[in-house]
Enzyme design. Structure first.
Site, short mmCIF file in Angstrom:
data_model
loop_
_atom_site.label_atom_id
_atom_site.label_comp_id
_atom_site.label_asym_id
_atom_site.label_seq_id
_atom_site.Cartn_x
_atom_site.Cartn_y
_atom_site.Cartn_z
N TYR A 150 45.31 41.63 34.33
CA TYR A 150 45.87 43.00 34.82
C TYR A 150 44.90 43.17 36.24
O TYR A 150 43.82 42.80 36.20
CB TYR A 150 45.47 44.16 33.91
CG TYR A 150 46.49 44.14 32.66
CD1 TYR A 150 47.71 44.74 33.35
CD2 TYR A 150 46.19 43.62 31.52
CE1 TYR A 150 48.72 44.85 32.15
CE2 TYR A 150 47.32 44.03 30.49
CZ TYR A 150 48.51 44.41 30.87
OH TYR A 150 49.48 44.75 29.91
N GLU A 151 45.55 43.47 37.27
CA GLU A 151 45.05 43.81 38.52
C GLU A 151 45.27 45.26 38.92
O GLU A 151 44.59 45.43 40.15
CB GLU A 151 45.56 42.59 39.52
CG GLU A 151 45.52 41.22 39.17
CD GLU A 151 45.65 40.00 40.02
OE1 GLU A 151 46.10 40.45 41.03
OE2 GLU A 151 45.61 38.95 39.80
N HIS A 152 45.97 45.88 38.73
CA HIS A 152 46.19 47.39 38.72
C HIS A 152 46.20 48.16 37.52
O HIS A 152 46.78 47.79 36.48
CB HIS A 152 47.70 47.31 39.51
CG HIS A 152 47.91 46.45 40.58
ND1 HIS A 152 47.20 46.66 41.82
CD2 HIS A 152 48.56 45.15 40.78
CE1 HIS A 152 47.41 45.26 42.64
NE2 HIS A 152 48.31 44.38 41.86
#
Length: 301
Positions: A150-152
């Protein structure tokens, strides 16, 4: 009579997770399937002398039946190239190469050009749904491991840590997966979430796939080694893998000294493995850097 050994085991687990790691490894990992470029497992060269992990990209708790795509609170769906990376393809590559294992990555950057955001409704409901959907996918695809990318985020770091930590605990405790990794990069929000997870559940995480290719283009060898030391300190006790991208992203590229940096780390007994983003992008160049990476890892010196 059992209380002391249990306390001792807990203490050892917590203490050992904070110890510096000094050990070279022959682990090579590659993300595959995110870009629908028709890449197959059999396209990628596998050196029998390394431990090779394919990482399927991605399983996402989003639905594309709405426009724009919307989150589904832990109900994961497969979004990698299932035509070329199917359960039968996985069984075949693992039968052909006993040193190959296959994991799936959760999250990723975008879906249909929209950011994938970690968006749990509640911790308990997200974990319950994630356990069910990921167990189902893992068994269908004969998977060995899981990666968190996950990046956001639409949740605070503590919520992220609890959701992912509880998920990893269940998956490992029940033999659904045998290894787990995380894929952070040098961004304040990203690091806040992953370091919260690391502090509480780092003992469940086998590898840190740090995205060194998210640093600026033109990174030098000395800068790269400094970044490696910084992230090894952040994820103290973890096996921080080095990385490069074949998609034109940043960091220290193979052309500009990546393998020299690896040799220096290996000399210091700190090369815990190499991973690449991604097979989809490497296909056009014939996987030359994948071959070079594996050769370096396989050498005893």
């Amino acid at each position: 009579m059992l209380a002391f050994p249990l306390i001792l085991q807990t203490f050892i687990a917590l203490f050992s997770s904070n110890l510096p790691v000094a050990a070279n490894s022959k682990l090579f990992r590659e993300y595959i399937g995110a870009e629908e470029k028709g890449v197959k497992f059999s396209d990628v060269p596998v050196n029998s002398e390394v431990d090779f992990h394919f990482i399927l990209s991605f399983a996402i708790d989003y639905t594309t039946s709405s426009s724009p795509p919307s989150p589904t609170n832990g109900n994961f769906r497969v979004y990698w190239d299932t035509e070329n990376l199917s359960p039968s393809h996985i069984s075949s590559i693992k039968a052909h190469y006993p040193n190959v294992k296959v994991a799936m990555s959760l999250g990723g950057d975008t879906i249909k050009d929209k950011h994938v955001k970690f968006s749990p409704e509640t911790i308990n409901s997200w974990v319950r749904n994630a356990i069910h959907s990921i167990t189902e996918i893992s068994r269908k695809y004969h998977l060995d491991g899981i990666d968190i990318d996950y990046e956001h985020f639409h949740a605070d770091p503590d919520t992220f840590a609890e959701c992912i930590g509880r998920l990893l605990f269940y998956l490992k405790q029940n033999g659904v997966v045998s290894f787990a990794s995380i894929a952070p990069y040098n961004d304040d929000s990203v690091q806040a979430h992953y370091l919260a997870l690391w502090r509480k559940y780092g003992h469940l995480i086998d590898y840190v796939n740090f995205q060194f290719y998210a640093y600026d283009k033109g990174t030098t060898i000395s800068e790269f080694l400094k970044y490696f030391d910084e992230q090894s300190s952040n994820y103290r006790g973890g096996k921080v893998l080095v990385s490069f991208g074949t998609d034109g992203s940043g960091g220290l590229s193979p052309k500009n000294g990546f393998f020299e940096a690896c040799r220096r780390l290996k000399h210091q007994d700190k090369l815990h493995g190499i991973f690449v983003w991604s097979a989809d992008d490497s296909k056009k160049a014939g996987f030359q850097y994948e071959k070079q990476s594996q050769t370096l890892l396989a050498r005893s010196t």
